[in-house]
Enzyme design. Sequence first.
Site, PDB file in Angstrom:
ATOM      1  N   LYS A   1       0.953  -1.468  -0.080  1.00  0.00           N
ATOM      2  CA  LYS A   1       0.124  -0.126  -0.025  1.00  0.00           C
ATOM      3  C   LYS A   1       0.922   1.219   0.019  1.00  0.00           C
ATOM      4  CE  LYS A   1      -0.986   0.104   4.928  1.00  0.00           C
ATOM      5  NZ  LYS A   1       0.275  -0.669   5.170  1.00  0.00           N
TER       6      LYS A   1
ATOM      7  N   ARG B   1      -5.960   2.668  11.782  1.00  0.00           N
ATOM      8  CA  ARG B   1      -5.673   1.346  11.664  1.00  0.00           C
ATOM      9  C   ARG B   1      -6.569   0.753  12.871  1.00  0.00           C
ATOM     10  NH1 ARG B   1       0.020   1.619   9.886  1.00  0.00           N
ATOM     11  NH2 ARG B   1       0.961  -0.414  10.043  1.00  0.00           N
TER      12      ARG B   1
ATOM     13  N   ARG C   1      12.652  -7.096   2.359  1.00  0.00           N
ATOM     14  CA  ARG C   1      12.699  -5.743   2.176  1.00  0.00           C
ATOM     15  C   ARG C   1      13.872  -5.105   3.081  1.00  0.00           C
ATOM     16  NH1 ARG C   1       7.327  -2.570   3.556  1.00  0.00           N
ATOM     17  NH2 ARG C   1       7.891  -2.935   5.905  1.00  0.00           N
TER      18      ARG C   1
ATOM     19  N   ARG D   1      14.563  -3.074   8.487  1.00  0.00           N
ATOM     20  CA  ARG D   1      13.752  -2.329   9.309  1.00  0.00           C
ATOM     21  C   ARG D   1      13.635  -3.235  10.553  1.00  0.00           C
ATOM     22  NH1 ARG D   1       8.332   0.181   6.819  1.00  0.00           N
ATOM     23  NH2 ARG D   1       7.586  -0.604   8.787  1.00  0.00           N
TER      24      ARG D   1
ATOM     25  N   ARG E   1       2.640  -8.242  13.828  1.00  0.00           N
ATOM     26  CA  ARG E   1       2.063  -6.961  13.018  1.00  0.00           C
ATOM     27  C   ARG E   1       1.029  -7.570  12.260  1.00  0.00           C
ATOM     28  NH1 ARG E   1       6.839  -5.003   9.605  1.00  0.00           N
ATOM     29  NH2 ARG E   1       5.451  -3.364   8.842  1.00  0.00           N
TER      30      ARG E   1
END
Length: 213
Positions: free
Chosen positions: A13, A87, A124, A156, A167
């Site tokens: 997104k 969220r 990532r 990250r 998450r």
Amino acid sequence: MRLVLLGPPGSGKGTQADLLARKFGVPQISTGVLLRSQSADTPLSAAAQRHLAAGTLVPDEIVVGVVAERLARPDTAAGFVLDGFPRTVPQAEALTELLGSAGLDCVLEFTVPPDEIVRRLSGRRECGACRRSYHLEFNPARADGCDDCGSELVQRADDQPATIAERLKVYASETLPLVVYFRAAGLLTTVPANGSVDSVFVQTLAAVRPAPR
Ligand code: AMP
């Protein structure tokens, strides 16, 4: 154009938000980016940084404050693409109140199978200096460091496997209820986001529906 993008971490997104923001000439407002860029020099911001590292949600009152401040800036006059906010249902209610009669145009929900999400997130990487993002498999750097500035690429903290699992759990329990919330408001469109960036963008654009004014 006032858009909200919903989707689990790794659904792409952020990438689609960037493309939409350029297309419509409005700012991309990513609460993950805004929160990560805050210093941890007050008890409140230090608490926020702990949530970021653990993959849990930063408390609603902090995030709503950050977003209210951002939406008050003049560059949002023609609209915005909200990426990662709201969220939770209380955040969605706060947004509805903040926007008043202007309201939202539409809400896009990006869906991706769970195993694909893990593959996307665990590969990532980002540049430790300029934050340009890469993926070991889908978008690798040409050399050892960042293609733009040569700095080291880092993972990250919240893209580690244990934090990814947390998450995804938080998304299912806290954020998925927003699908029902925005569908009931007649604003929701679902976009299957399993394909390439370009093919998903074609579907994303087709799903954007300006509200009648
Ligand atoms: P993201 O970059 O969107 O994946 O967000 C990274 C992290 O920032 C999340 O795991 C949360 O800790 C925090 N965060 C971002 N947006 C929100 C939000 N709307 N509400 C609470 N926490 C958030």
